[in-house]
Design a protein around this motif. Sequence first.
Motif, PDB file in Angstrom:
ATOM      1  N   THR A   1       0.836  -1.206   0.000  1.00 63.12           N
ATOM      2  CA  THR A   1       0.000   0.000   0.000  1.00 63.12           C
ATOM      3  C   THR A   1       0.870   1.254   0.000  1.00 63.12           C
ATOM      4  OG1 THR A   1      -1.813  -1.120   1.100  1.00 63.12           O
ATOM      5  CG2 THR A   1      -1.730   1.269   1.328  1.00 63.12           C
TER       6      THR A   1
ATOM      7  N   GLN B   1      -7.474   0.546  -0.753  1.00 65.91           N
ATOM      8  CA  GLN B   1      -7.816  -0.718  -0.106  1.00 65.91           C
ATOM      9  C   GLN B   1      -9.095  -0.495   0.714  1.00 65.91           C
ATOM     10  OE1 GLN B   1      -4.315  -1.977   1.962  1.00 65.91           O
ATOM     11  NE2 GLN B   1      -5.108  -3.987   2.487  1.00 65.91           N
TER      12      GLN B   1
ATOM     13  N   ASP C   1      -5.645  -1.424  -5.108  1.00 66.12           N
ATOM     14  CA  ASP C   1      -5.117  -2.027  -3.879  1.00 66.12           C
ATOM     15  C   ASP C   1      -6.047  -3.122  -3.344  1.00 66.12           C
ATOM     16  OD1 ASP C   1      -3.513  -2.490  -1.714  1.00 66.12           O
ATOM     17  OD2 ASP C   1      -3.412  -0.384  -1.052  1.00 66.12           O
ATOM     18  N   GLU C   2      -5.634  -4.350  -3.492  1.00 65.70           N
ATOM     19  CA  GLU C   2      -6.354  -5.528  -2.983  1.00 65.70           C
ATOM     20  C   GLU C   2      -7.840  -5.536  -3.327  1.00 65.70           C
ATOM     21  OE1 GLU C   2      -5.058  -7.496   0.270  1.00 65.70           O
ATOM     22  OE2 GLU C   2      -3.202  -6.372   0.563  1.00 65.70           O
TER      23      GLU C   2
HETATM   24 MG   LIG Z   1      -2.115  -2.671   2.021  1.00 62.78          MG
END
Ligand SMILES: [Mg+2]
Lengths: 277, 229
Positions: B41, B83, B157-158
């Motif tokens: 991140t 995220q 992000d994810e």
């Molecule tokens: Mg992260």
Amino acid sequence: MINTIAYGLTIGAILYIISIGLSLTFGTMRIVNFAHGFVYTIGAYLLITSLPMVRDNFFLAAVIAVVAVIPIAYAIERFVIRKLYGVSIDYAIIATYAVVLIGVDSIKWIWGASPIPLSDPIGKYVNIFSVTLPMYRVLIIILALVIFGVLTVFFKKTIVGKIVTASLEDKDAVKSLGINVDKYFSIVFVIGSCLAALGGVLYAPITSVHPYMGMMVLLISFAVVLVGGLGNIKGTFVSAFVLGLIMAITGRYWGPAAETMVFVVMGIVLIFKPVEV
Amino acid sequence: MLSVKNIDVAYGHARVLHDISLELEAGSMVFMAGRNGAGKTTFLKSIAGFMKPIAGSISFLGRDISGMAPEKVALMGIRYVFQDKRVFSNLTVRENLELAAYPVKEKTSHAIEKVMSIYPKMDKFLNLRAGSLSGGQRQILLIGRALVGDPKLLLVDEPTEGLAAGTINDILNVLAVMKGKVSMIIVEQNLSVVGMLAEKVYIMREGKIVQTCTSKEEIADKERLEQYL
Ligand SMILES: [Mg+2]
Ligand SMILES: Nc1ncnc2c1ncn2[C@@H]1O[C@H](COP(=O)(O)OP(=O)(O)OP(=O)(O)O)[C@@H](O)[C@H]1O
């Protein structure tokens, strides 16, 4: 008793008008802004100064006072508040408190330290539910309702309002879309300051104008904001009127406890609904 | 198009990224994997302007963007999808898109079409509060929102974190549709997703890129990737 309630609603209306700005700066920028109390005070003094210039026309003088606050608010935002974005909350308290101290001394220097009384600008009375109430106070309550309506529409319908609503929730995500959040924060800050000045203007004829009038009001406004929820326009509205009523009713039975009661309620609310900062 | 050269990034005195370099070609879809706290991140945030590297440089389309404000980076064509599926939950889906369209001077209707092109079902949700969407729908809204204004590089992000298998498929489809049209760096811990889409995988550990996988067999081999983590 109806008189007391009417008085409470007037106080609530003024508290609401003052607290919006505080709630928004607190909610969006996470800044505890003591300077808000100074802006409130300066609004009242600008009213005093402009009254003779417009032959004591209260309405015109009020407009002048509120408009004159715009450059002051902008300067506070530009040179103090903007430097505080993202830094620890205690810096904000110290820096904005410094603004209050400088401001209060400037007021004493320009206008003197003794309280200046103002008379009821309307002087007429209306009959509601067989009680006679000063028309001025009724108008203040109506004005607060109008402001509430206008702000609600502003936040729901305009792009600036939506940007601020989104920033209250997630400032970084707004930035990630390419929006310069700080620019909108300064707009909101200036609007909030003008409302604080309006609060000072409206309250001036009810009490008297003096350099420290902003201090107690500021603390009570913080209570309103914390009870209503940071950045919550509707919550601030409800909590201002509820706390205004509590102050008036407590004051009727035991004057000295009126303000204390506000903080007791705030304490109770915070126990059950802690604030996340 | 993106060139990250030897960056170090720190939170206060704690340095979390060490000497990271990465070159990205236009139109590519690369993945980044690594355990929790590896610095994935932080790496994306450095590109997006939310963190300023203390050493090294980041350039995009030939311009130095290290330390540039996030909103400026966004307007240059880099969009970061956070995220945790952070939509503006108090606004409607339509308003979420309106906010994305505003800074790039696009019509909201255009933005809506864009999301519909990757996920036609969004039609039904336009007037709902974004907070009432399911996790998968939020993620798709976020990706769609980031596509408004035709960005050149997407940092995601994810995207599948915490989603059910069926929903992960929806996200996979969305990403597959976008493959080749926009460059992407995707942080992803689900190695099956990585195996299906990646052209290149960077493995991060303790703030460093410790492995770069480019061959198809290597990327498709879940056990092997797992060992690198
Ligand atoms: Mg992260
Ligand atoms: N705001 C912060 N302040 C201080 N340290 C931080 C902060 N955010 C992250 N860190 C630290 O930096 C390191 C990298 O964090 P980062 O969030 O980039 O990891 P990640 O790979 O994205 O992890 P995850 O898979 O959990 O999302 C971690 O050790 C973390 O504790």
